[in-house]
Write a protein that holds these residues in place. Structure first.
Motif, PDB file in Angstrom:
ATOM      1  N   ASP A   1       0.826  -1.211   0.000  1.00 10.31           N
ATOM      2  CA  ASP A   1       0.000   0.000   0.000  1.00 10.31           C
ATOM      3  C   ASP A   1       0.860   1.261   0.000  1.00 10.31           C
ATOM      4  O   ASP A   1       0.552   2.232  -0.699  1.00 10.31           O
ATOM      5  CB  ASP A   1      -0.975  -0.007   1.193  1.00 10.31           C
ATOM      6  N   LYS A   2       1.975   1.249   0.737  1.00 10.78           N
ATOM      7  CA  LYS A   2       2.859   2.410   0.740  1.00 10.78           C
ATOM      8  C   LYS A   2       3.592   2.557  -0.589  1.00 10.78           C
ATOM      9  O   LYS A   2       3.829   3.670  -1.059  1.00 10.78           O
ATOM     10  CB  LYS A   2       3.866   2.313   1.886  1.00 10.78           C
ATOM     11  N   LEU A   3       3.938   1.423  -1.189  1.00 10.71           N
ATOM     12  CA  LEU A   3       4.610   1.463  -2.488  1.00 10.71           C
ATOM     13  C   LEU A   3       3.689   2.074  -3.540  1.00 10.71           C
ATOM     14  O   LEU A   3       4.115   2.906  -4.349  1.00 10.71           O
ATOM     15  CB  LEU A   3       5.025   0.050  -2.887  1.00 10.71           C
TER      16      LEU A   3
ATOM     17  N   GLY B   1      -4.359   1.985  -9.272  1.00 16.13           N
ATOM     18  CA  GLY B   1      -5.376   2.928  -9.734  1.00 16.13           C
ATOM     19  C   GLY B   1      -6.034   3.660  -8.583  1.00 16.13           C
ATOM     20  O   GLY B   1      -6.261   4.883  -8.648  1.00 16.13           O
ATOM     21  N   LEU B   2      -6.351   2.940  -7.512  1.00 13.82           N
ATOM     22  CA  LEU B   2      -6.942   3.576  -6.328  1.00 13.82           C
ATOM     23  C   LEU B   2      -5.937   4.524  -5.666  1.00 13.82           C
ATOM     24  O   LEU B   2      -6.310   5.584  -5.152  1.00 13.82           O
ATOM     25  CB  LEU B   2      -7.403   2.510  -5.337  1.00 13.82           C
ATOM     26  N   ALA B   3      -4.652   4.142  -5.687  1.00 15.65           N
ATOM     27  CA  ALA B   3      -3.618   5.024  -5.141  1.00 15.65           C
ATOM     28  C   ALA B   3      -3.533   6.318  -5.953  1.00 15.65           C
ATOM     29  O   ALA B   3      -3.396   7.410  -5.385  1.00 15.65           O
ATOM     30  CB  ALA B   3      -2.268   4.304  -5.142  1.00 15.65           C
ATOM     31  N   ASP B   4      -3.630   6.214  -7.274  1.00 10.63           N
ATOM     32  CA  ASP B   4      -3.596   7.404  -8.126  1.00 10.63           C
ATOM     33  C   ASP B   4      -4.800   8.303  -7.861  1.00 10.63           C
ATOM     34  O   ASP B   4      -4.687   9.537  -7.891  1.00 10.63           O
ATOM     35  CB  ASP B   4      -3.571   6.989  -9.601  1.00 10.63           C
ATOM     36  N   VAL B   5      -5.949   7.699  -7.589  1.00 15.19           N
ATOM     37  CA  VAL B   5      -7.143   8.474  -7.252  1.00 15.19           C
ATOM     38  C   VAL B   5      -6.917   9.231  -5.944  1.00 15.19           C
ATOM     39  O   VAL B   5      -7.149  10.440  -5.858  1.00 15.19           O
ATOM     40  CB  VAL B   5      -8.378   7.551  -7.138  1.00 15.19           C
TER      41      VAL B   5
ATOM     42  N   VAL C   1     -12.972  -2.690  -1.597  1.00 15.50           N
ATOM     43  CA  VAL C   1     -12.619  -1.474  -2.332  1.00 15.50           C
ATOM     44  C   VAL C   1     -12.574  -0.281  -1.375  1.00 15.50           C
ATOM     45  O   VAL C   1     -11.649   0.541  -1.409  1.00 15.50           O
ATOM     46  CB  VAL C   1     -13.628  -1.208  -3.469  1.00 15.50           C
ATOM     47  N   GLN C   2     -13.576  -0.204  -0.524  1.00 16.93           N
ATOM     48  CA  GLN C   2     -13.638   0.897   0.441  1.00 16.93           C
ATOM     49  C   GLN C   2     -12.409   0.885   1.342  1.00 16.93           C
ATOM     50  O   GLN C   2     -11.785   1.932   1.578  1.00 16.93           O
ATOM     51  CB  GLN C   2     -14.924   0.759   1.265  1.00 16.93           C
ATOM     52  N   GLN C   3     -12.052  -0.290   1.821  1.00 18.39           N
ATOM     53  CA  GLN C   3     -10.902  -0.387   2.720  1.00 18.39           C
ATOM     54  C   GLN C   3      -9.611  -0.009   2.004  1.00 18.39           C
ATOM     55  O   GLN C   3      -8.772   0.722   2.563  1.00 18.39           O
ATOM     56  CB  GLN C   3     -10.791  -1.816   3.280  1.00 18.39           C
ATOM     57  N   ALA C   4      -9.439  -0.483   0.772  1.00 19.78           N
ATOM     58  CA  ALA C   4      -8.220  -0.164   0.023  1.00 19.78           C
ATOM     59  C   ALA C   4      -8.128   1.334  -0.253  1.00 19.78           C
ATOM     60  O   ALA C   4      -7.051   1.932  -0.136  1.00 19.78           O
ATOM     61  CB  ALA C   4      -8.196  -0.948  -1.280  1.00 19.78           C
ATOM     62  N   LEU C   5      -9.246   1.959  -0.602  1.00 24.59           N
ATOM     63  CA  LEU C   5      -9.236   3.389  -0.905  1.00 24.59           C
ATOM     64  C   LEU C   5      -8.985   4.212   0.359  1.00 24.59           C
ATOM     65  O   LEU C   5      -8.210   5.176   0.345  1.00 24.59           O
ATOM     66  CB  LEU C   5     -10.552   3.795  -1.561  1.00 24.59           C
ATOM     67  N   LEU C   6      -9.622   3.838   1.464  1.00 28.05           N
ATOM     68  CA  LEU C   6      -9.396   4.552   2.723  1.00 28.05           C
ATOM     69  C   LEU C   6      -7.941   4.430   3.168  1.00 28.05           C
ATOM     70  O   LEU C   6      -7.343   5.391   3.669  1.00 28.05           O
ATOM     71  CB  LEU C   6     -10.330   4.016   3.811  1.00 28.05           C
TER      72      LEU C   6
ATOM     73  N   LEU D   1      -9.710   2.718  10.994  1.00 35.03           N
ATOM     74  CA  LEU D   1      -9.468   2.873   9.556  1.00 35.03           C
ATOM     75  C   LEU D   1      -9.954   4.229   9.067  1.00 35.03           C
ATOM     76  O   LEU D   1      -9.257   4.921   8.302  1.00 35.03           O
ATOM     77  CB  LEU D   1     -10.170   1.744   8.793  1.00 35.03           C
ATOM     78  N   LEU D   2     -11.141   4.634   9.497  1.00 33.56           N
ATOM     79  CA  LEU D   2     -11.701   5.919   9.073  1.00 33.56           C
ATOM     80  C   LEU D   2     -10.870   7.084   9.594  1.00 33.56           C
ATOM     81  O   LEU D   2     -10.629   8.061   8.879  1.00 33.56           O
ATOM     82  CB  LEU D   2     -13.148   6.038   9.566  1.00 33.56           C
ATOM     83  N   LEU D   3     -10.422   6.989  10.824  1.00 38.43           N
ATOM     84  CA  LEU D   3      -9.585   8.053  11.376  1.00 38.43           C
ATOM     85  C   LEU D   3      -8.234   8.111  10.667  1.00 38.43           C
ATOM     86  O   LEU D   3      -7.732   9.194  10.352  1.00 38.43           O
ATOM     87  CB  LEU D   3      -9.393   7.835  12.876  1.00 38.43           C
ATOM     88  N   ARG D   4      -7.649   6.939  10.413  1.00 38.16           N
ATOM     89  CA  ARG D   4      -6.366   6.903   9.703  1.00 38.16           C
ATOM     90  C   ARG D   4      -6.476   7.529   8.326  1.00 38.16           C
ATOM     91  O   ARG D   4      -5.524   8.135   7.829  1.00 38.16           O
ATOM     92  CB  ARG D   4      -5.883   5.460   9.526  1.00 38.16           C
ATOM     93  N   ALA D   5      -7.629   7.380   7.696  1.00 35.35           N
ATOM     94  CA  ALA D   5      -7.811   7.911   6.343  1.00 35.35           C
ATOM     95  C   ALA D   5      -7.644   9.423   6.296  1.00 35.35           C
ATOM     96  O   ALA D   5      -7.353   9.984   5.239  1.00 35.35           O
ATOM     97  CB  ALA D   5      -9.181   7.515   5.805  1.00 35.35           C
ATOM     98  N   THR D   6      -7.803  10.095   7.429  1.00 39.36           N
ATOM     99  CA  THR D   6      -7.659  11.559   7.474  1.00 39.36           C
ATOM    100  C   THR D   6      -6.256  11.988   7.919  1.00 39.36           C
ATOM    101  O   THR D   6      -6.006  13.171   8.117  1.00 39.36           O
ATOM    102  CB  THR D   6      -8.682  12.181   8.444  1.00 39.36           C
ATOM    103  N   ALA D   7      -5.334  11.034   8.054  1.00 37.68           N
ATOM    104  CA  ALA D   7      -4.027  11.336   8.649  1.00 37.68           C
ATOM    105  C   ALA D   7      -3.203  12.309   7.818  1.00 37.68           C
ATOM    106  O   ALA D   7      -2.311  12.978   8.348  1.00 37.68           O
ATOM    107  CB  ALA D   7      -3.235  10.045   8.867  1.00 37.68           C
ATOM    108  N   GLY D   8      -3.470  12.393   6.518  1.00 32.14           N
ATOM    109  CA  GLY D   8      -2.736  13.325   5.672  1.00 32.14           C
ATOM    110  C   GLY D   8      -3.178  14.764   5.841  1.00 32.14           C
ATOM    111  O   GLY D   8      -2.551  15.679   5.291  1.00 32.14           O
TER     112      GLY D   8
END
Length: 344
Positions: free
Chosen positions: A125-127, A168-172, A197-202, A238-245
């Protein structure tokens, strides 16, 4: 030729380069900041397990193939670069090049360098996040998987999600902060996406800044999860981590404080230390967090304390409170146990 730093090597070799941190999450590192770190004028800003986890992309100034190194550089107790480790890597590098720092590395030489103790292989995921951010930084086109991901997110019911590529999800995710239409599409359909899909995108979102409305929607989704009969703590994390940026914002800080008042399990506490440590620069939130750790999760205290106190933005605040007479009893006891173990 005496070369003591990575910046010196890359500059003298006639390359352009970009730097990223891949420790807690993907973050760009400015060359001027990196030069100050190499010179020992400041500690590394995002240490993880007493190391700097660097992605270094470089290419010849006259064009040519970009190369990427993933370097794991030890840090001392102050968070400063271990210069001996850097010189060891550079010595191996110059040896591979036969003493000619302008010579291009062959694939075989790249592989030999990858076998040194100062390299690592990022998680997938980081790659993916790194390649997405790098293509943006270099003004390259996104991957071949990008358009398929956009098409799917626009009309999820029209195709099978199993055909999507993680890249593709990473590019999005990398483009959400700058593409309002794309961000609106994701916000409109995110909660209807299949769970994988939701988990990968988050997971990809945590590596990038997000538009404020989308970040707020994720905090609202945490509230919705809390209202379920049996809230899923892993999903909340997971939802909180998604806002870490995103830089700390009021809704997230308030949600973290309210969650901690409910005596949560380990997923939230680990997420805060690993991804949301910036929120802990709020002293009230920091002390609430450390007290909760000490009172309810003593088995995690020493390890997470060591990680947090190594972060330059948190270290002064933590050290200033070690002898605070107003500390709650569980936290005072945890600090006492920590000192006793340290001084054995």
């Amino acid at each position: 030729m005496q070369i003591d730093t990575l910046s010196e090597f890359l500059t003298q070799a006639g390359t352009d380069f970009r730097l990223f941190d891949l420790g807690r999450r993907l973050q760009p590192l400015e060359q001027s900041d990196f030069a100050a770190i190499e010179a020992g004028r400041r500690p590394y800003p995002w240490p993880l397990q007493r190391h700097a986890w660097l992605a270094v992309c470089y290419w010849q100034q006259n064009g040519g193939q970009p190369y990427v190194w993933f370097l794991k550089i030890p840090l001392d107790e102050r968070g400063l670069f271990n210069n001996a480790a850097v010189k060891h890597f550079l010595s191996a590098l110059v040896e591979q090049l036969g003493g000619d720092i302008h010579a291009p590395l062959t694939d075989e030489q790249q592989q030999q360098l990858a076998d040194t103790p100062f390299t690592f292989q990022p998680a997938q995921d980081k790659l993916a996040a790194f390649h997405a951010r790098l293509s943006l930084a270099l003004k390259h086109a996104p991957s071949a998987y990008y358009q398929g991901a956009v098409d799917y997110l626009t009309t999820p019911a029209s195709q099978h999600w199993q055909q999507l590529g993680l890249q593709g999800l990473a590019d999005v995710a990398a483009r959400l902060h700058s593409d309002t239409a794309l961000a609106n599409t994701v916000q409109q359909h995110l909660w209807q996406l299949p769970e994988p899909v939701q988990q990968a995108l988050l997971t990809q979102c945590e590596h990038h800044p997000l538009p404020a409305p989308l970040a707020k929607a994720m905090i609202e989704a945490v509230s919705a999860e809390q209202e379920r009969q049996e809230p899923n703590e892993e999903r909340i994390a997971l939802l909180l981590r998604a806002t870490a940026g995103c830089a700390p914002f009021k809704a997230r800080s308030a949600k973290l404080s309210s969650l901690m008042s409910l005596q949560p399990g380990q997923p939230l506490l680990l997420t805060m230390a690993a991804r949301l440590w910036q929120d802990l620069t709020d002293e009230a939130l920091l002390l609430q967090y450390l007290t909760l750790l000490a009172d309810q999760h003593g088995e995690l205290f020493n390890g997470l304390f060591a990680e947090l106190v190594s972060v330059p933005a948190l270290r002064p605040l933590i050290l200033a409170n070690l002898h605070n007479p107003e500390l709650p009893a569980p936290l005072k006891q945890a600090f006492g146990n920590l000192f006793a173990a340290t001084h054995g």
